[in-house]
Design a protein around this motif. Structure first.
Motif, short mmCIF file in Angstrom:
data_model
loop_
_atom_site.label_atom_id
_atom_site.label_comp_id
_atom_site.label_asym_id
_atom_site.label_seq_id
_atom_site.Cartn_x
_atom_site.Cartn_y
_atom_site.Cartn_z
N GLU A 6 -33.16 13.29 -56.88
CA GLU A 6 -33.35 11.84 -56.87
C GLU A 6 -32.02 11.08 -56.88
O GLU A 6 -31.29 11.11 -57.85
CB GLU A 6 -34.19 11.42 -58.07
N THR A 8 -30.54 7.14 -55.82
CA THR A 8 -31.09 5.83 -55.51
C THR A 8 -30.04 4.79 -55.11
O THR A 8 -30.38 3.77 -54.54
CB THR A 8 -31.87 5.27 -56.72
N ILE A 38 -30.51 8.00 -47.92
CA ILE A 38 -31.71 7.78 -48.71
C ILE A 38 -32.71 7.08 -47.81
O ILE A 38 -32.44 5.99 -47.30
CB ILE A 38 -31.42 6.94 -49.96
N GLY A 42 -36.96 9.96 -49.87
CA GLY A 42 -35.92 10.35 -50.82
C GLY A 42 -34.60 10.64 -50.13
O GLY A 42 -34.38 10.29 -48.98
#
Length: 82
Positions: A6, A8, A38, A42
């Motif tokens: 992950e 972001t 991204i 994801g």
């Protein structure tokens, strides 16, 4: 193309790109161009086959742009080897 943990933010991509570059440099004694982005599914990492041919680098850039479009990338980081 590998799916990454992950991530972001752009800062996350910079850190991951730096980690990948350091790892690859230690492993092979050369830097490989790569695309980190991204998208809707994801974070992803795309690394082409190692080549010193300038046409191959142009092809990599074209593939990177298409991948970003196909995955609706909101943030991308493209590294270049010298």
């Amino acid at each position: 193309m590998a799916k990454l943990p992950e991530l972001t933010t752009l800062q996350d991509l910079f850190v991951e790109g730096e980690n990948f570059s350091e790892y690859y440099l230690r492993k092979t004694n050369c830097l490989q161009p790569c695309l980190l982005f991204i998208g809707t599914e994801g974070a992803h990492l795309y690394v082409p086959e190692l080549s010193t041919d300038l046409d191959a680098l142009d092809t990599f850039v074209q593939h990177a742009a298409l991948l970003c479009l196909a995955h609706a990338a909101t943030i991308s980081l493209l590294t270049r080897c010298f």
